[in-house]
Design a protein around this motif. Sequence first.
Motif, PDB file in Angstrom:
ATOM      1  N   VAL A  65      47.348  38.911  48.260  1.00 51.43           N
ATOM      2  CA  VAL A  65      48.028  37.956  47.388  1.00 51.43           C
ATOM      3  C   VAL A  65      49.253  37.390  48.086  1.00 51.43           C
ATOM      4  O   VAL A  65      49.577  36.202  47.953  1.00 51.43           O
TER       5      VAL A  65
ATOM      6  N   VAL B 129      43.051  33.892  46.595  1.00 49.50           N
ATOM      7  CA  VAL B 129      43.137  34.799  45.445  1.00 49.50           C
ATOM      8  C   VAL B 129      41.766  34.952  44.796  1.00 49.50           C
ATOM      9  O   VAL B 129      41.331  36.043  44.450  1.00 49.50           O
TER      10      VAL B 129
ATOM     11  N   ALA C 276      41.019  38.503  46.258  1.00 50.18           N
ATOM     12  CA  ALA C 276      41.516  39.401  45.215  1.00 50.18           C
ATOM     13  C   ALA C 276      40.565  39.447  44.029  1.00 50.18           C
ATOM     14  O   ALA C 276      40.379  40.482  43.410  1.00 50.18           O
TER      15      ALA C 276
END
Lengths: 181, 184, 372, 102
Positions: free
Chosen positions: B40, B59, B63
């Motif tokens: 991030v 992201v 993530a």
Amino acid sequence: MAKTVVLQRKPLSLSERTYLPQIVTGLKTTFSNMFKGKVTLQYPEEKPNIPKNYRGIPTLVKDPNGREKCVSCQLCEFVCPPKAIRITPGAVPESEDDREHVEKAPQEFEINMLRCIYCGYCQEVCPEEAIYLQDEYSLSGYSRDEMINKKEKLYELGGTLPDQHYKWDKKKNAEDEGNDH
Amino acid sequence: MNTVDLLFYFFATLSVGGGLLMVISRHPVSAAMFMIISLVSVAALFVLLESFFLAILQVLVYAGAVMVLFLFIIMLLDVGPEGGKVSRVKMLSGLASCLSVGILVILLLQFSGIGDASLSNWKAIQSTESVTGDSLVFSTSLKNFGYGLFTKYMLPLQVAGFLLLAAMVGVIVLSKKSTPDLDA
Amino acid sequence: MFDFEMLFMIGLKVLFALLMIGAVMTMAGYSVLAERKVSAWMQGRVGPNRTVLPLVGYVPFAGKFLKGMGMFQPLADGLKFLFKEEIIPGHVNKFYYNLAPIVALVPALTTMTVLPFGEFFADNGESFPLMLANLEVGILFILAVSSLGVYGIVLAGWSSNSKYPFLGGIRSSAQMISYELAMGLSLLPIFLWVSEPGTGAMGLSLVDIVDSQKQSPWLLLVQPLSALIFLIALFAETNRLPFDMPESETDLVGGFHTEYGGFKFGIFFVAEYAHIVVGSAIFTIVFLGGWHFMPWMSDPWPATWIGSLIGVGWFLAKTIFLIFFFIWIRWTLPRFRYDQVMNLGWTKLLPLALINLIFYVCLVTWLDQPPA
Amino acid sequence: MESVTPQHFLVLAFLLFGVGFLGVVLRRNLLLVLMSLELMLNGVNVALVSFSRTSLNLDGSLFVFFIMTVAATEVAVGLALLVALFKKRQSVFSEDISLLKN
């Protein structure tokens, strides 16, 4: 012999396989339910209707003349499955004229509501119809002692009930007429 | 030291620190968490470099998908913390790689001209909305990105798509329960 | 050094952000109430109607009405969560156990930064969207950030160190990955449709989506299949019934928050409802025309501050209807089995979304053909 | 105005790459090795984006896009392999899969 029949299910159609029409139907059902009446009670404020023969808390009743009906025969004490009832028998004081011929009365009458299972045997067995399971159902207390109903409490809860027999009155009348039995 | 600098150092520390903690953490779940922090913050660095699309992609892909997959596998296999000692060979190679990384960083610091004021003027981005031709100009616009992908990099894009397909087939084959008639 | 103007701007943004957090949190709190009330109505019950504030309750008519509607219940619930004893079970991983609720709540609240909720009319007739940040890649931002919310659930499940939460965590991660794909794919045709050449829309901005639905059919009517897939994926992503695998009470006790209590449980609770609020808002923006009045109609309200207020109100009304729809579905459909969820996601929704995408690619290409 | 130069980003990229490399070399858990590989790719991504931004040329950014695609693919396949391996050997540690050694 029972014959097993295998039912062939119809294959689902395309619209049935998407399940969407069914979901819409379900949504309609739940939505229509929103406008139906409420089936619940606001309990402490609103009380449910108690039917006549409800078996609530066992109580002691007096006859319409306000006389104690129990003669402390102790049958209920014997029949009580959880041994919740304890009776200390006593004599009826001589001074009470209207209770002539009644020889005994409970000196103390306790029903332990922590033990009572509301089976109603005491009511069934009572020869004097002095103990009744009435419509009171909510009983609470802060201590164990409070949950043991004493004689005064039992009469307070029971009140008076109409009497069909006036057994002791009849006996007195019969004796007054010179008929022993 | 202005705001951008502050943000750069903050996220740089976070990304490298997260990575380092990931490498040395004992439990895989902790490692995954540090990895997420690192990823991030790299996305945040992309924002500092004004490539917002890539930041969000970072992201979204890393993530949002990759690390969830990692966590899923860690939990599925119930991988516990790494016990036992690191073998001597591992230690030696670790030391060697540390040393080489250190030397390279020092060299980089020596010769890359950090702090050279003449290098620090970031050219402003021209907001060219309509792009044509082969010279792709850096811009924050998504349109330019798409234009680049579908003109100059059309073939790589197709190949990437094919790669994804191949990977999908491969993963399905790998994770399928092997039926006996296939094994025979 | 620091620019005072910039500092002022940052302060303003922070203020707006706090306002929006307040709004979303309030809506989340009242969604809890709505859930309880609506479920009660659907089941022939009354629902929460006891809580009352000391003074307000004695206002002649309104007080009784508010009490009957349970309007003070969220306050009481919140206070209860706050003052309950914090119990941390002995077998948990303390750090991640405490971290998980925060990780669950933050993404839910972060997504609202790019949510437009109305438009502001300037004096010269220009209109600006009311939002914190008008990102060009707004929808991607929402997808990216909301996908981080799963970490809260996974961490909670893992750190609780007991089997039911653990199963909830695993289920949640698998479900998230599965439905994110269908969700993204269902949105692609929308943006394809909206940003066709010559419309002026650029990229993935949510404001452009809303503007494209001004005086034209809502995208729900243009692309019903996309809307359906998006809605189903939304249910799955917000862990609502019939997809609430991570916390299915009947088979997993409480799922990922079995070991939680007090305020931490409250945060999970609010996070779940914040997700629903934000999800409803996104669906409103993308498919229900945002703050525009009705399909094919121009907004009947004037282009002044009154109009923008009514617009925001209209947007809220649509969002609240969707929240109601979430609840409505919850009490209509039973929960799926876990393998059914996976099956639906991978073998039904994903191919359907792909077919949908290909169809609209062809359609848009055909529509965009220059006249021969 | 700003004192952060492209070189700062370059050093950072290299540090990320180095840390990832360290992880690949040092760790025995294959899951972590995969993660470290991702970190290395990230380092490269940072470098590419900063180059792209410095030279105002989009090619670097587009490359990052492709790298991400490849990374995602790699993770998916890698994890599938890992699961298959785990089913066979009940371990995810690299020293447990040395077939030739014993």
